[in-house]
Scaffold this motif. Structure first.
Motif, PDB file in Angstrom:
ATOM      1  N   LEU A  80       0.815  -1.213   0.000  1.00 46.68           N
ATOM      2  CA  LEU A  80       0.000   0.000   0.000  1.00 46.68           C
ATOM      3  C   LEU A  80       0.851   1.266   0.000  1.00 46.68           C
ATOM      4  CD1 LEU A  80      -2.819  -0.946   2.560  1.00 46.68           C
ATOM      5  CD2 LEU A  80      -2.955  -0.906   0.067  1.00 46.68           C
ATOM      6  N   THR A  81       1.981   1.209   0.708  1.00 42.55           N
ATOM      7  CA  THR A  81       2.871   2.370   0.770  1.00 42.55           C
ATOM      8  C   THR A  81       3.381   2.738  -0.616  1.00 42.55           C
ATOM      9  OG1 THR A  81       3.588   1.882   3.031  1.00 42.55           O
ATOM     10  CG2 THR A  81       5.052   3.236   1.690  1.00 42.55           C
ATOM     11  N   VAL A  82       3.770   1.739  -1.384  1.00 47.93           N
ATOM     12  CA  VAL A  82       4.266   1.978  -2.746  1.00 47.93           C
ATOM     13  C   VAL A  82       3.175   2.641  -3.590  1.00 47.93           C
ATOM     14  CG1 VAL A  82       5.036   0.878  -4.876  1.00 47.93           C
ATOM     15  CG2 VAL A  82       5.948   0.112  -2.680  1.00 47.93           C
ATOM     16  N   GLY A  83       1.962   2.104  -3.523  1.00 53.47           N
ATOM     17  CA  GLY A  83       0.857   2.676  -4.288  1.00 53.47           C
ATOM     18  C   GLY A  83       0.521   4.088  -3.866  1.00 53.47           C
ATOM     19  N   ALA A  84       0.538   4.344  -2.551  1.00 58.41           N
ATOM     20  CA  ALA A  84       0.206   5.681  -2.046  1.00 58.41           C
ATOM     21  C   ALA A  84       1.268   6.703  -2.439  1.00 58.41           C
ATOM     22  CB  ALA A  84       0.060   5.641  -0.529  1.00 58.41           C
ATOM     23  N   PHE A  85       2.531   6.304  -2.367  1.00 63.59           N
ATOM     24  CA  PHE A  85       3.610   7.233  -2.707  1.00 63.59           C
ATOM     25  C   PHE A  85       3.576   7.577  -4.195  1.00 63.59           C
ATOM     26  CE2 PHE A  85       7.913   8.419  -3.932  1.00 63.59           C
ATOM     27  CZ  PHE A  85       8.244   9.336  -2.950  1.00 63.59           C
ATOM     28  N   VAL A  86       3.445   6.570  -5.039  1.00 64.68           N
ATOM     29  CA  VAL A  86       3.383   6.813  -6.490  1.00 64.68           C
ATOM     30  C   VAL A  86       2.156   7.650  -6.834  1.00 64.68           C
ATOM     31  CG1 VAL A  86       3.103   5.729  -8.750  1.00 64.68           C
ATOM     32  CG2 VAL A  86       4.680   4.739  -7.079  1.00 64.68           C
ATOM     33  N   GLY A  87       1.027   7.360  -6.181  1.00 66.99           N
ATOM     34  CA  GLY A  87      -0.201   8.096  -6.453  1.00 66.99           C
ATOM     35  C   GLY A  87      -0.103   9.578  -6.136  1.00 66.99           C
ATOM     36  N   MET A  88       0.798   9.949  -5.231  1.00 61.06           N
ATOM     37  CA  MET A  88       0.957  11.359  -4.869  1.00 61.06           C
ATOM     38  C   MET A  88       1.390  12.201  -6.067  1.00 61.06           C
ATOM     39  SD  MET A  88       3.304  12.979  -1.801  1.00 61.06           S
ATOM     40  CE  MET A  88       4.810  12.226  -2.438  1.00 61.06           C
ATOM     41  N   PHE A  89       2.054  11.577  -7.037  1.00 63.67           N
ATOM     42  CA  PHE A  89       2.581  12.327  -8.179  1.00 63.67           C
ATOM     43  C   PHE A  89       1.607  12.398  -9.349  1.00 63.67           C
ATOM     44  CE2 PHE A  89       6.129  10.920  -5.644  1.00 63.67           C
ATOM     45  CZ  PHE A  89       6.910  12.063  -5.560  1.00 63.67           C
ATOM     46  N   ASP A  90       0.381  11.945  -9.115  1.00 64.55           N
ATOM     47  CA  ASP A  90      -0.661  12.099 -10.131  1.00 64.55           C
ATOM     48  C   ASP A  90      -0.870  13.556 -10.501  1.00 64.55           C
ATOM     49  OD1 ASP A  90      -1.100   9.425 -10.316  1.00 64.55           O
ATOM     50  OD2 ASP A  90      -2.999   9.410  -9.234  1.00 64.55           O
ATOM     51  N   VAL A  91      -0.594  14.453  -9.546  1.00 67.03           N
ATOM     52  CA  VAL A  91      -0.826  15.877  -9.799  1.00 67.03           C
ATOM     53  C   VAL A  91       0.003  16.367 -10.975  1.00 67.03           C
ATOM     54  CG1 VAL A  91       0.977  16.616  -8.189  1.00 67.03           C
ATOM     55  CG2 VAL A  91      -0.918  18.168  -8.734  1.00 67.03           C
ATOM     56  N   LEU A  92       1.174  15.778 -11.201  1.00 70.26           N
ATOM     57  CA  LEU A  92       2.042  16.206 -12.292  1.00 70.26           C
ATOM     58  C   LEU A  92       1.489  15.803 -13.653  1.00 70.26           C
ATOM     59  CD1 LEU A  92       5.544  15.380 -10.742  1.00 70.26           C
ATOM     60  CD2 LEU A  92       4.341  17.565 -10.797  1.00 70.26           C
ATOM     61  N   LEU A  93       0.487  14.932 -13.658  1.00 69.94           N
ATOM     62  CA  LEU A  93      -0.127  14.503 -14.913  1.00 69.94           C
ATOM     63  C   LEU A  93      -1.126  15.526 -15.445  1.00 69.94           C
ATOM     64  CD1 LEU A  93      -0.822  10.771 -13.965  1.00 69.94           C
ATOM     65  CD2 LEU A  93       1.046  11.647 -15.373  1.00 69.94           C
ATOM     66  N   LEU A  94      -1.416  16.540 -14.643  1.00 68.36           N
ATOM     67  CA  LEU A  94      -2.415  17.545 -15.005  1.00 68.36           C
ATOM     68  C   LEU A  94      -3.730  16.858 -15.377  1.00 68.36           C
ATOM     69  CD1 LEU A  94      -2.226  20.654 -15.105  1.00 68.36           C
ATOM     70  CD2 LEU A  94      -2.042  20.497 -17.579  1.00 68.36           C
TER      71      LEU A  94
END
Length: 448
Positions: A80-94
């Motif tokens: 879950l930690t891996v998924g949560a950390f990667v998901g934080m950078f969704d913002v850069l996808l605009l």
């Protein structure tokens, strides 16, 4: 790619004529077809998405329970930690760009391919940037080396998230929601089926991440191939910076990023403040509660194109808006109260004795769903009318409040404190969003 002939079917009514849609267009409605009310089309769209979501979530629940039991709280917490950390950078996808494309495409589907071609190159570039930033950022985390390596591998999913969301705008603008549902179920069958099989054979976390990435790739290719039959567009185009599209897209994306802090940062904060095992224990309760919010998002996606078209024609009754909000709140609250009594035994049966604490957390956490559902009519109408900028300040306030309360209540009460924080933040958010949206819409005469 050759165009596949198809029956003219809309809203469940079909003519016995085979037609070929014009480039970038949709099949014209004939006299033999029934013209349904926008609300009924929204219900139909929501039904497709809800049914697909329910099937996908039922399959996912089986995999979720099996994976959590086999991995145990520590390894599942790492997962879950891996998924949560990667998901934080969704913002850069605009990601807000997708909302703008839907809004533009819903008004004139025949010209939607122009909008797609003006933004696809930017979407691909941002995906690469997001992956690179995610990998570099992982070096500065307090995680174990193995967890960082998993993050580097799984960061590739950001590219899938960006492109898949972009392609799904075609289905949403053309109101072909059933294809989103079908592709979602296919993706879940692949990922869950292979995950269970490989775990049964003795493989671990690495296999799970590779399976998810492989399933996403297959789904994305299928989505692209089929979406071309609805709105063909050139995938390889030059980067174009259209301010008319990028302005609202940035606002939507900032809202998504701030919403991450307001409601989705819990697992990430636990991974920083606590241990992997605690992430796993809280994650079970969190992911179950999230199913209710995912269903709310399904309704939002289904009705968004309908609302865009509706507001181009006439205003909406403000009293009706409030009634829908109250109806959602009461309905979800009743369901949450019923679930409150069944949660402990259900968690013990599905996930085993290692997750008993998850049941206690879930009994508190599920009540936040009533508040988030109550805001749905207000936030959806605000975005449909191009007023999403008015959500920035409330969302920013809630994000800061959630981070602060998470820290204070986690230190004071442990994992259950994170659930308390969520309840407080969602209650305040419900009041803020509803008041702001109503005042703005009323002032602009979108409500009568």
């Amino acid at each position: 790619m050759p165009v596949i002939p198809r029956m003219k079917c809309e809203d469940g009514m079909c003519d016995s004529v085979v037609t070929y849609p014009p480039l970038g267009g949709v099949v014209p409605v004939t006299a033999g077809q029934t013209v349904r009310m926008p609300f009924l089309r929204g219900i139909k769209n929501a039904s497709y998405l809800a049914l697909g979501n329910l099937v996908a979530q039922a399959i996912g629940l089986v995999g979720f329970a099996y994976i959590a039991r086999v991995l145990g709280p520590h390894d599942y917490g790492t997962y879950l930690t891996v998924g949560a950390f990667v998901g934080m950078f969704d913002v850069l996808l605009l990601g807000g760009l997708n909302k703008v494309i839907i809004r533009e495409g819903s008004q004139d589907v025949s010209s939607m391919h122009h909008c797609l071609e003006r933004t696809i190159a930017l979407r691909n570039t941002l995906s690469l940037v997001a992956v690179a930033v995610c990998i570099v950022s992982s070096f500065f985390t307090p995680y174990e080396v193995q967890t960082k390596l998993y993050i580097m591998l799984f960061s590739v999913q950001l590219a899938y998230t960006g492109l898949q969301g972009f392609l799904q705008t075609i289905y949403q603008a053309t109101e072909r929601m059933r294809y989103i549902a079908i592709l979602g179920v296919v993706n879940r069958v692949l990922s869950v089926g292979l995950s269970i099989a490989f775990l049964h054979l003795g493989f671990g976390l690495l296999a799970l991440f590779l399976i998810m990435l492989g399933s996403d790739l297959v789904t994305m290719l299928a989505t692209y191939q089929h979406s071309q039959t609805l709105v063909p567009f050139r995938f390889f185009s030059k980067i174009q910076l259209d301010r008319r599209l990028l302005g609202p897209a940035v606002v939507f994306s900032l809202l998504g990023f701030m919403a991450f802090f307001a409601s989705k940062i819990d697992l990430l904060m636990i991974s920083f403040l606590g241990m992997a095992r605690q992430v796993g224990v809280y994650g079970v309760a969190y992911k179950i509660a999230q199913q209710g919010e995912m269903l709310k998002n399904v309704c939002s996606v289904a009705f968004f194109p309908i609302l865009v078209k509706r507001f181009h024609k006439q205003a909406v009754d403000g009293a009706m808006l409030i009634r829908y909000s109250v109806l959602f709140f009461v309905g979800i609250l009743v369901l949450s109260i019923a679930a409150f009594f069944a949660v402990p035994s259900a968690i013990a049966i599905l996930f085993g004795p290692h997750y008993v604490e998850s049941g206690t957390i879930l009994r508190v956490l599920i009540f936040y769903l009533a508040f988030t559902w109550a805001t749905l009519p207000f936030t959806s109408l605000l975005q449909a009318t191009g007023n999403e900028r008015h959500l920035i300040l409330p969302t920013l306030t809630l994000g800061g409040l959630n981070v602060a309360l998470n820290y204070v209540l986690f230190v004071r009460y442990g994992l259950i404190g994170i659930a308390y924080s969520t309840l407080v933040v969602e209650f305040i958010g419900c009041a803020l969003y509803s008041v702001v949206a109503y005042r703005v819409l009323k002032g602009q005469r979108h409500l009568v």
